[in-house]
Design an enzyme around this catalytic site. Structure first.
Site, PDB file in Angstrom:
ATOM      1  N   LYS A 150       0.823  -1.213   0.000  1.00 26.02           N
ATOM      2  CA  LYS A 150       0.000   0.000   0.000  1.00 26.02           C
ATOM      3  C   LYS A 150       0.858   1.265   0.000  1.00 26.02           C
ATOM      4  O   LYS A 150       0.536   2.221  -0.709  1.00 26.02           O
ATOM      5  CB  LYS A 150      -0.967  -0.010   1.186  1.00 26.02           C
ATOM      6  CG  LYS A 150      -2.100  -1.033   0.993  1.00 26.02           C
ATOM      7  CD  LYS A 150      -2.978  -1.153   2.228  1.00 26.02           C
ATOM      8  CE  LYS A 150      -4.054  -2.215   2.022  1.00 26.02           C
ATOM      9  NZ  LYS A 150      -4.790  -2.507   3.264  1.00 26.02           N
ATOM     10  N   LYS A 187      -4.212 -10.191 -10.464  1.00 23.84           N
ATOM     11  CA  LYS A 187      -5.314 -10.377  -9.526  1.00 23.84           C
ATOM     12  C   LYS A 187      -6.315  -9.231  -9.686  1.00 23.84           C
ATOM     13  O   LYS A 187      -5.914  -8.070  -9.770  1.00 23.84           O
ATOM     14  CB  LYS A 187      -4.753 -10.378  -8.092  1.00 23.84           C
ATOM     15  CG  LYS A 187      -5.796 -10.624  -7.026  1.00 23.84           C
ATOM     16  CD  LYS A 187      -5.327 -10.173  -5.636  1.00 23.84           C
ATOM     17  CE  LYS A 187      -6.027  -8.893  -5.224  1.00 23.84           C
ATOM     18  NZ  LYS A 187      -6.606  -8.856  -3.885  1.00 23.84           N
ATOM     19  N   LYS A 196      -9.390  -3.439  -6.926  1.00 18.84           N
ATOM     20  CA  LYS A 196      -9.749  -2.059  -7.293  1.00 18.84           C
ATOM     21  C   LYS A 196      -8.497  -1.187  -7.415  1.00 18.84           C
ATOM     22  O   LYS A 196      -8.475  -0.244  -8.165  1.00 18.84           O
ATOM     23  CB  LYS A 196     -10.784  -1.459  -6.350  1.00 18.84           C
ATOM     24  CG  LYS A 196     -10.395  -1.448  -4.910  1.00 18.84           C
ATOM     25  CD  LYS A 196     -11.573  -0.983  -4.067  1.00 18.84           C
ATOM     26  CE  LYS A 196     -11.345  -1.302  -2.609  1.00 18.84           C
ATOM     27  NZ  LYS A 196     -11.436  -2.730  -2.277  1.00 18.84           N
TER      28      LYS A 196
HETATM   29  P1  ADP Z   1      -9.353  -5.160  -3.438  1.00 15.51           P
HETATM   30  O1  ADP Z   1      -8.129  -5.986  -3.749  1.00 15.51           O
HETATM   31  O2  ADP Z   1     -10.175  -4.903  -4.658  1.00 15.51           O
HETATM   32  O3  ADP Z   1      -9.026  -3.908  -2.666  1.00 15.51           O
HETATM   33  P2  ADP Z   1     -10.248  -6.166  -0.901  1.00 15.51           P
HETATM   34  O4  ADP Z   1      -8.818  -6.219  -0.454  1.00 15.51           O
HETATM   35  O5  ADP Z   1     -11.148  -5.133  -0.327  1.00 15.51           O
HETATM   36  O6  ADP Z   1     -10.261  -6.063  -2.500  1.00 15.51           O
HETATM   37  O7  ADP Z   1     -10.857  -7.613  -0.682  1.00 15.51           O
HETATM   38  C1  ADP Z   1     -12.082  -7.933  -0.040  1.00 15.51           C
HETATM   39  C2  ADP Z   1     -12.227  -9.447   0.016  1.00 15.51           C
HETATM   40  O8  ADP Z   1     -12.308  -9.986  -1.316  1.00 15.51           O
HETATM   41  C3  ADP Z   1     -11.045 -10.157   0.689  1.00 15.51           C
HETATM   42  O9  ADP Z   1     -11.516 -11.277   1.408  1.00 15.51           O
HETATM   43  C4  ADP Z   1     -10.210 -10.592  -0.473  1.00 15.51           C
HETATM   44  O10 ADP Z   1      -9.408 -11.711  -0.174  1.00 15.51           O
HETATM   45  C5  ADP Z   1     -11.253 -10.921  -1.534  1.00 15.51           C
HETATM   46  N1  ADP Z   1     -10.706 -10.666  -2.879  1.00 15.51           N
HETATM   47  C6  ADP Z   1     -10.329  -9.471  -3.381  1.00 15.51           C
HETATM   48  N2  ADP Z   1      -9.880  -9.589  -4.647  1.00 15.51           N
HETATM   49  C7  ADP Z   1      -9.943 -10.916  -4.948  1.00 15.51           C
HETATM   50  C8  ADP Z   1      -9.616 -11.691  -6.111  1.00 15.51           C
HETATM   51  N3  ADP Z   1      -9.148 -11.129  -7.212  1.00 15.51           N
HETATM   52  N4  ADP Z   1      -9.822 -13.023  -6.058  1.00 15.51           N
HETATM   53  C9  ADP Z   1     -10.331 -13.592  -4.942  1.00 15.51           C
HETATM   54  N5  ADP Z   1     -10.656 -12.929  -3.818  1.00 15.51           N
HETATM   55  C10 ADP Z   1     -10.480 -11.605  -3.801  1.00 15.51           C
END
Ligand code: ADP
Ligand code: TRP
Length: 320
Positions: free
Chosen positions: A110, A189, A192
């Protein structure tokens, strides 16, 4: 069995969030006593506009309910409605060696992306440990990227228990190997922060446009294509039956069909998959009082459970 998970209200939910965390959480509702919450304290590390935070909390609440979270079976609440968790976070931080936090890659990721290096961002895993431990959680369904935070949670709980006696239950992560890492439009992956997401509740036209922009190689229409490692197939597998996936793979190998046609098929399958949830979401958007009531009821139940654990922890370390 207590099942617990949280999701940050930091933007629109995407297909990775759905398959990595929400769908498993919804399925687990039948296997035990589920506690699911909106991690708004955590989001303060990245969302700094109060109006945006309030709007995100409302949106995530509606989206999670639309995706099948059933408040009759699961306790659904806002993290900040249980302020006891911040007190536990302090107690835990006094047993947490700096090394546990130094090894967490999410802080480095981050700050490398330009987020300010605040103490909140660094201590994020301690608050997450408090979230999990305060509800005596046994199982925590999350995506692959949260695995390290679960390890830190277990290590912190063990440190506390070794110092003060058996206060905390040691939780287990529940990570689905097959859907733990949903790829985004560019094959990284889906996240957002990479700008490569497909929203689950986006409007039809922009969603179609996004899917048509999935990165492919430049194999011509008539030539055979490699289904292994194709982003289109990896996404299609999430929403199509085994037979449909096998058929698409065969057409990849045979040649004669362009990537554009496969993308159209993927769009249709995704759009259909989320249709019932979209309809349910429309109903919830029209019932904000109902949604607020669900969160308020959930907070009452969650707070009672949290209070009991916090009192146990306070007593164990000599504060009462
Ligand atoms: P982002 O990476 O978009 O910021 P978050 O970190 O807020 O997403 O993730 C929220 C939940 O969704 C977590 O439990 C995370 O492990 C799951 N998650 C996020 N992106 C993925 C992905 N590409 N594949 C599987 N699970 C995901
Ligand atoms: N860190 C999680 C994420 O970014 C959200 C979260 C906060 C969480 N507290 C939690 C997840 C406790 C599971 C359990 O997705």
């Amino acid at each position: 069995m207590r099942i617990l998970s949280g999701i940050q209200p930091s933007g629109r939910l995407h297909v990775g969030n759905y398959f990595g965390m929400m769908e498993p959480a919804v399925r687990l509702q039948d296997e035990g006593e589920a506690f699911y919450f909106i991690a708004d304290y955590h989001s303060l590390t990245t969302v700094h506009d109060p109006e945006e935070l309030r709007r995100n909390v409302r949106d995530v609440a509606i989206d999670f309910l639309a995706c099948g979270l059933d408040p009759a079976r699961a306790t659904f609440f806002r993290q900040s409605d249980v302020p006891e968790v911040t007190e536990l976070s302090w107690l835990l931080s006094t047993v947490t060696p700096m090394g546990f936090l130094n090894r967490c890659h999410s802080y480095k990721d981050k700050t490398d992306r330009g987020l300010e290096a605040t103490h909140g961002l660094f201590a994020y895993p301690v608050l997450m440990a408090a979230d999990i431990l305060i509800y005596d959680s046994n199982v925590v369904p999350v995506g692959e990227d949260q695995k390290q935070h679960l390890e830190v949670t277990r290590d912190i709980a063990t440190k506390f228990n070794n110092r003060y006696g058996e206060v905390f239950t040691i939780p287990e992560p529940r990570i689905r190997d097959d859907k733990a890492k949903v790829p985004g439009l560019d094959g990284q992956k889906m996240s957002k922060s990479y700008g490569n997401i497909i929203e689950i509740f986006g409007d039809e036209k922009p969603t179609r446009k996004k899917i048509m922009s999935i990165v492919t190689d430049s194999t011509p229409v008539e030539a055979p294509k490699d289904p292994g490692g194709s982003i289109i197939i990896d996404l299609y597998r999430l929403v199509a039956g085994a037979g449909e996936v096998a058929a698409m793979e065969a057409e990849f190998r045979a040649g004669g069909v362009g990537y554009g046609d496969f993308k159209k098929r993927l769009f249709e399958a995704l759009w259909e998959h989320f249709r019932p949830m979209r309809e349910r979401r429309e109903e919830l958007l029209a019932a904000p009082d109902h949604v607020e009531g669900v969160l308020r009821d959930g907070a009452g139940r969650a707070r009672a459970a949290a209070r009991a654990t916090l009192d146990r922890a306070r007593t164990a370390c000599g504060i009462s």
